[in-house]
Enzyme design. Structure first.
Site, PDB file in Angstrom:
ATOM      1  N   ASP A 123       0.793  -1.225   0.000  1.00 40.91           N
ATOM      2  CA  ASP A 123       0.000   0.000   0.000  1.00 40.91           C
ATOM      3  C   ASP A 123       0.828   1.279   0.000  1.00 40.91           C
ATOM      4  O   ASP A 123       0.350   2.332   0.421  1.00 40.91           O
ATOM      5  CB  ASP A 123      -0.938  -0.002   1.203  1.00 40.91           C
ATOM      6  CG  ASP A 123      -2.178  -0.842   0.952  1.00 40.91           C
ATOM      7  OD1 ASP A 123      -2.711  -0.782  -0.171  1.00 40.91           O
ATOM      8  OD2 ASP A 123      -2.603  -1.560   1.869  1.00 40.91           O
ATOM      9  N   ASP A 188      -7.673  -3.918  -4.290  1.00 34.03           N
ATOM     10  CA  ASP A 188      -7.192  -2.627  -3.801  1.00 34.03           C
ATOM     11  C   ASP A 188      -5.849  -2.244  -4.419  1.00 34.03           C
ATOM     12  O   ASP A 188      -5.521  -1.064  -4.563  1.00 34.03           O
ATOM     13  CB  ASP A 188      -7.024  -2.645  -2.281  1.00 34.03           C
ATOM     14  CG  ASP A 188      -8.154  -3.306  -1.531  1.00 34.03           C
ATOM     15  OD1 ASP A 188      -8.670  -4.334  -1.999  1.00 34.03           O
ATOM     16  OD2 ASP A 188      -8.494  -2.838  -0.429  1.00 34.03           O
TER      17      ASP A 188
END
Length: 424
Positions: A123, A188
């Site tokens: 991320d 994601d």
């Protein structure tokens, strides 16, 4: 190739895959805008006041995540959400030119910088590009930010596997069946590819762009069903790249359409078209928009349930009592993505995306979703859902809901100014 589909009611749109330049703005020049400058101004000013209150209410080292039962929840800099708060502050600085906001953002960036070495997370795009990327764009201070971004991209690239042609998401953990993940990749991750493509341009290192393209291509094949809904997780065998299982860890059940996952994909493939000019990404984004906007379970105010198939839950489901919860964060991401997608499409299709984004922004900017001043600890929006299956961040304000809401308003303000939705 021509795709015929409808998005609302009897509206039929033919999507010709004709060449559309990523830099084309002529269609937006003809678009009818339903929101005015006062709408944008008042909501960004309200956001400014809220964020200023939040800034005054937290410690210097706190990275805001949510606000629950009268308490601030501030995870550390290594949490995947750590870049959203400084990113929100920077977007508000871009609009208001309030130097106090820039000072606040820089203070948080100091806490965040060490994550450029973090190789344990996929991320880093959320963490570093939403924050330092916006800081570089707005200040032009490459001496301060270029090295941080390039080092972070190098860290992210270590998670790419040549056999699976994907960036690994989680290390450890188990799926719903109690089986350990082998090589899980979540939808994601599409949102972290912009980080790589931008650093590729910044440094001239083609490898980062190649990784982003390979990951996007693999995800397009492996994550998506025939109706263009997405699984949340695909677990690969890293030895040969085969798929072990497809799961939906944060949704209602494995074959459901977890709402935020659909918005991650829409945003991600729209962005990948911008970054590459490859029409297959534009086609993918259009298909995802079709699925999302035409879903029979999408509420009239366009703020989705946390899972688009939650109406299929039966009373014996452990999530049944929470099935009516909405997810504001999904609407924020979707609104921002649709404004960009409108830039790469034409005519009634482009107008439709703008109109739907406007409807989402109207809903988000009113009760029950928008917080009053000092309500919710200074977060801008209420009623987001992190993960019901994991019993985390359920029906609370979330930092990334605020980020994409402010981003969407800033993008819309650019439209009103006759500018491109995306600032280079």
């Amino acid at each position: 190739m021509k795709i015929q589909h409808y998005i609302t009611g009897a509206l039929i749109i033919g999507l010709g895959m004709q060449g559309i330049s990523c830099s084309s703005q002529r269609n937006l020049g003809k678009a009818k805008l339903g929101l005015d400058k006062e709408f944008v101004r008042s909501n960004l000013e309200d956001a400014h006041k809220q964020i200023a209150y939040l800034a005054a209410s937290i410690g210097e080292s706190d990275m805001p995540t949510t606000y629950k039962e009268g308490n601030y929840v501030n995870w550390g800099s290594s949490w995947w959400c750590s870049g959203f708060y400084p990113g929100t502050v920077l977007y508000l600085y871009e609009y208001t030119k309030d130097e106090k906001l820039l000072t606040e953002a820089k203070s948080k960036l100091k806490q965040l910088e060490k994550e450029k070495y973090n190789k344990g997370t996929h991320d880093l795009g959320f963490m570093l590009y939403c924050s330092f990327g916006n800081a570089l764009r707005l200040t032009g201070d490459s001496a301060s930010y270029k090295e941080i971004l390039s080092t972070g991209a190098a860290s992210l690239a270590t998670r790419f596997h040549e056999t699976t042609k994907t960036i690994r998401s989680w290390d450890g953990g188990k799926n719903w069946d109690g089986q350990p993940w082998t090589y899980p990749v979540i939808i994601d991750n599409m949102m972290n590819l912009e980080f790589l493509t931008e650093v590729s341009k910044m440094t001239g290192d083609q490898r980062y762009r190649d990784i982003a393209v390979q990951h996007a291509n693999t995800t397009m094949v492996s994550h998506y069903r025939k109706d263009y809904s997405s699984y949340h997780v695909v677990d690969y065998n890293p030895k040969d790249g085969s798929i072990i299982s497809r799961k939906t860890a944060q949704g209602a059940f494995d074959e459901s359409a977890w709402a935020r996952g659909q918005s991650w994909g829409l945003y991600g493939y729209t962005m990948m078209y911008r970054e590459t000019g490859d029409k297959k990404y534009l086609e993918q984004a259009r298909h995802i928009a079709q699925f999302y906007l035409n879903h029979p379970n999408l509420p009239k105010d366009l703020i989705p349930y946390w899972d688009m198939d939650q109406n299929k839950l039966t009373p014996d489901s452990k999530y049944y009592s929470q099935k009516e919860l909405r997810d504001v964060s999904t609407a924020s991401v979707t609104a921002s993505a649709l404004l960009e997608l409108a830039q790469y499409t034409t005519g009634s299709e482009s107008q439709l995306y703008i109109s739907k984004a406007e409807q989402m922004l109207r809903s988000l900017s009113a009760k029950p979703y928008k917080a009053d001043f000092k309500e919710s600890g200074g977060y801008i929006l209420k009623h987001s859902v992190g993960s019901i299956p994991h019993k985390t961040e359920v029906d609370v304000p979330l930092t990334y809901a605020d980020y994409y809401y402010v981003e969407a308003l800033v993008r819309y303000d650019r439209l009103l100014r006759g500018e491109k939705v995306i600032k280079p």
